[in-house]
Design an enzyme around this catalytic site. Structure first.
Site, short mmCIF file in Angstrom:
data_model
loop_
_atom_site.label_atom_id
_atom_site.label_comp_id
_atom_site.label_asym_id
_atom_site.label_seq_id
_atom_site.Cartn_x
_atom_site.Cartn_y
_atom_site.Cartn_z
N ASN A 11 0.88 -1.18 0.00
CA ASN A 11 0.00 0.00 0.00
C ASN A 11 0.91 1.22 0.00
O ASN A 11 1.55 1.52 1.00
CB ASN A 11 -0.88 -0.05 1.26
CG ASN A 11 -1.64 1.24 1.48
OD1 ASN A 11 -1.74 2.09 0.58
ND2 ASN A 11 -2.20 1.39 2.67
N LYS A 13 0.09 4.23 -0.15
CA LYS A 13 -0.55 5.40 0.50
C LYS A 13 -0.37 6.64 -0.39
O LYS A 13 -0.40 6.53 -1.61
CB LYS A 13 0.01 5.60 1.90
CG LYS A 13 -0.01 4.33 2.74
CD LYS A 13 0.27 4.57 4.17
CE LYS A 13 0.31 3.23 4.90
NZ LYS A 13 0.42 3.36 6.33
N HIS A 96 -9.15 0.81 5.37
CA HIS A 96 -7.84 0.99 6.01
C HIS A 96 -8.02 1.92 7.22
O HIS A 96 -8.83 2.85 7.18
CB HIS A 96 -6.86 1.60 4.99
CG HIS A 96 -5.45 1.60 5.51
ND1 HIS A 96 -5.00 2.52 6.41
CD2 HIS A 96 -4.41 0.76 5.27
CE1 HIS A 96 -3.73 2.26 6.70
NE2 HIS A 96 -3.36 1.19 6.02
N GLU A 98 -6.40 4.30 8.29
CA GLU A 98 -6.21 5.74 8.03
C GLU A 98 -7.47 6.33 7.40
O GLU A 98 -7.79 7.50 7.62
CB GLU A 98 -4.97 5.94 7.14
CG GLU A 98 -3.69 5.72 7.94
CD GLU A 98 -2.49 5.26 7.14
OE1 GLU A 98 -2.51 5.37 5.90
OE2 GLU A 98 -1.53 4.77 7.77
N GLU A 166 -4.80 -5.43 10.74
CA GLU A 166 -3.76 -4.43 10.92
C GLU A 166 -3.98 -3.69 12.24
O GLU A 166 -4.79 -2.76 12.31
CB GLU A 166 -3.80 -3.40 9.79
CG GLU A 166 -3.62 -3.99 8.41
CD GLU A 166 -3.07 -2.94 7.45
OE1 GLU A 166 -1.94 -3.13 6.99
OE2 GLU A 166 -3.76 -1.95 7.20
N GLY A 172 3.11 1.74 10.72
CA GLY A 172 4.08 2.82 10.57
C GLY A 172 4.84 3.16 11.83
O GLY A 172 5.49 4.20 11.92
N SER A 211 3.98 -2.64 10.18
CA SER A 211 5.44 -2.66 10.34
C SER A 211 6.09 -3.97 9.89
O SER A 211 7.06 -4.42 10.49
CB SER A 211 5.82 -2.33 11.79
OG SER A 211 5.43 -1.00 12.11
#
Ligand code: PEP
Length: 252
Positions: A11, A13, A96, A98, A166, A172, A211
């Protein structure tokens, strides 16, 4: 019982300009020369989909990071599943963390987006995961299973559905759950899938994301019921990403 073929998905992003297309060419060459025992997917920003599809890098599928729940209409700035499919993409990530956090996407919205993806023949990669507060409160399994039940649409089938677990706190951050924690959540996800799809639930891929990098991929990808990875940062450079893909050389 044979596990479904693993998928290592990247991904990108909001990263990548036209020049980044060279990373896909490099990745394709690496796979051509050294092989890959898993399927490989990259989800770039919308702006790059056409460029990357046009490369015809046959070892790397190209997908999208999101889609709108409607197929067309007055939704300024949005992109529909049909538009994505029209470019030749067969995978669309939805839900996701985010998107859930930055755009207030609820399970209901995620479900509608997954249905939109599946209605155009794409596979929906439905993301779920708990926050650090939820994990500390001992609620990880409860949150994740509730998200899955509420985010999988009626149109879901074994062939058009992938789940990505996730943990939000692992994305991240460089922090990952222990292999034992990943196993516990993935088993709970598998049970939800079996309850919904019967034996077919064993064939739905459950990706781990958060990660993942070359140095921890073998450990994480070897966990029972982990059928691949969803990778952010380490998917941007072909060599780094190939380091994750090649973990599957050592997994039976
Ligand atoms: C992600 O955003 O899906 C992700 C897993 O990111 P990272 O690999 O950078 O943690």
């Amino acid at each position: 019982m044979t596990a479904p073929k693993a998928l290592v998905a990247g991904n990108w992003k909001m990263n990548g300009l036209k020049a980044s297309a060279s990373e896909i060419s490099k990745l394709n060459t690496l796979i051509l020369e050294k092989g890959a025992k898993c399927d490989v997917l990259i989800c770039p920003p919308y702006t790059m989909i056409n460029i990357l599809v046009s490369l015809k890098a046959i070892n790397v599928s190209i997908g999208a990071q999101d889609c709108h729940m409607n197929m067309s209409g007055a939704h300024t700035g949005d992109i529909s599943a049909e538009m994505i499919s029209d470019l030749g993409c067969d995978f669309i990530i939805v839900g996701h963390s985010e998107r859930r956090a930055d755009h207030g996407e609820t399970n209901e919205i995620v479900k509608a987006k997954a249905a939109a993806a599946q209605s155009v023949g794409a596979t929906a990669i439905i993301c779920v995961g708990e926050t650090i507060e939820e994990r500390k409160a001992g609620k990880a399994l409860e949150i994740v299973t509730a998200q899955i039940k509420a985010s999988i649409p009626e149109s879901a089938k074994v062939e058009n559905t992938i789940i990505a677990y996730e943990p939000v706190w692992a994305i991240g951050t460089g922090h990952t759950p222990t292999a034992g924690d990943v196993e516990e959540v993935h088993l709970a996800v598998r049970e939800v899938l079996r309850a919904r799809f019967g034996d077919g639930g064993n064939n739905i891929r459950i990706l781990y994301g958060g990660s993942v990098k070359a140095s921890n991929a073998l450990e994480l990808m070897s966990v029972k019921n982990v059928n691949g990875a969803l990778v952010g940062g380490a998917s941007l450079k072909a060599e780094d990403f190939y380091g994750i893909i090649s973990a599957y050389d050592k997994i039976g």
